[in-house]
Motif scaffolding. Structure first.
Motif, PDB file in Angstrom:
ATOM      1  N   SER A  48      15.988  36.420  32.805  1.00  0.00           N
ATOM      2  CA  SER A  48      15.332  35.251  34.082  1.00  0.00           C
ATOM      3  C   SER A  48      16.496  34.813  34.754  1.00  0.00           C
ATOM      4  O   SER A  48      16.221  34.104  35.892  1.00  0.00           O
ATOM      5  CB  SER A  48      15.023  34.000  33.181  1.00  0.00           C
ATOM      6  OG  SER A  48      15.996  33.179  32.491  1.00  0.00           O
ATOM      7  N   ASP A 247       7.103  45.461  37.373  1.00  0.00           N
ATOM      8  CA  ASP A 247       7.485  44.912  38.585  1.00  0.00           C
ATOM      9  C   ASP A 247       7.244  45.554  39.548  1.00  0.00           C
ATOM     10  O   ASP A 247       7.143  45.255  40.691  1.00  0.00           O
ATOM     11  CB  ASP A 247       9.008  44.295  38.358  1.00  0.00           C
ATOM     12  CG  ASP A 247       8.960  43.142  37.579  1.00  0.00           C
ATOM     13  OD1 ASP A 247       8.293  42.500  37.434  1.00  0.00           O
ATOM     14  OD2 ASP A 247      10.551  42.601  37.311  1.00  0.00           O
ATOM     15  N   THR A 264       8.322  39.619  36.673  1.00  0.00           N
ATOM     16  CA  THR A 264       8.794  39.045  35.252  1.00  0.00           C
ATOM     17  C   THR A 264       9.810  39.611  34.512  1.00  0.00           C
ATOM     18  O   THR A 264      10.095  39.216  33.477  1.00  0.00           O
ATOM     19  CB  THR A 264       7.220  39.402  34.438  1.00  0.00           C
ATOM     20  OG1 THR A 264       7.284  40.461  34.439  1.00  0.00           O
ATOM     21  CG2 THR A 264       6.193  38.477  35.200  1.00  0.00           C
TER      22      THR A 264
END
Length: 266
Positions: A48, A247, A264
């Motif tokens: 992330s 992605d 993501t």
């Protein structure tokens, strides 16, 4: 968070702040060397996080080695030549290796002087932006030593062989405007604008697929010291992986649907 490096997260961006203003963020001590290694390992494991920013607390970005420890022959400056070799290898040289292993793009937001190993620390980052209060020096010769932290490898790759030699042989200080002119930094802004500008850049980077960002960084690292053939081989391998990601499908779909993509990391 560690005592020597503060960590703040804003969205997909990790902000790392050297936290030794009393020594102008000098690079010394196993706690600091270990902090880089631990933090970078955590960033590598967290998909992330898509970009990082490194800056310094107080008036300096990083003053380099601890001159008081040099004077007193303490820490990694103590002992025989063979002992110093070992102490550098097990000490400050862990930092460039940690940067080399970092998969996340990292921006140096140079808020003040970056001297000696501090200049090299900035060069370990992928992108450098500077405050008008920043200055830079490959100043090891001024204290009678050589760049022991990898600066002779790093600096020529940033500014070219001739500029690197001039900086290393003279030890002269370069102001922010000159740093911009020679390519040591990519932009110079007023002090109050430094972190907002770094965040804007980090957010532009973070708008892209996280895994593809990491593969792109690896390609740039390989290209710095490999052949064209090797670069093409690495590119083909990562491209094969990239084409299979969700992605990639999302990026193509959003292009045709004229909307902002949502990535993501898959």
């Amino acid at each position: 968070m560690t005592s020597s490096i503060l960590v703040e997260r804003q969205g997909h961006v990790a902000i790392l702040t050297l936290n030794r203003p009393d020594t102008r963020n000098a690079l010394s001590g196993d706690d600091l060397f270990g902090a880089f290694e631990r933090l970078f390992a955590e960033l590598n494991d967290d998909l992330s996080i898509r970009c990082a920013i490194l800056t310094g607390s107080g008036a300096a970005f990083c003053s380099g080695g601890n001159i008081a420890e040099m004077r007193d022959r303490q820490g990694m400056f103590a002992g025989s030549p063979d002992q110093i070799v070992s102490q550098y290898r097990n000490g400050i040289q862990r930092i460039p290796l940690a940067f080399q292993a970092l998969q996340v793009p990292i921006i140096a937001a140079v808020n003040g002087p970056a001297m000696g190993a501090g200049n090299d620390l900035a060069c370990m980052c992928d992108i450098r932006i500077a405050s008008t209060r920043a200055c830079f020096a490959e100043s090891f010769v001024k204290v009678g030593i050589v760049p022991g932290d990898g600066g002779a490898w790093l600096l020529p790759r940033v500014v070219g062989a001739s500029r690197a030699a001039e900086m290393a042989f003279t030890g002269d200080t370069v102001n922010a405007e000159t740093a911009l002119r020679i390519g040591l930094v990519s932009s110079v802004v007023e002090p109050d604008a430094l972190m907002p500008e770094a965040m804007r850049l980090a957010e532009r980077i973070s708008a892209n697929p996280p895994q593809v960002l990491r593969w792109t960084k690896q390609l740039l690292q390989h290209a710095a010291h490999g052949t064209l053939g090797e670069a093409l081989q690495h590119a083909g391998r990562f491209q094969g992986l990239a084409h299979q990601t969700a992605d990639h499908a999302e990026a193509v779909a959003s292009f045709f649907e004229k909307r902002r993509p949502v990535f993501t990391g898959h």
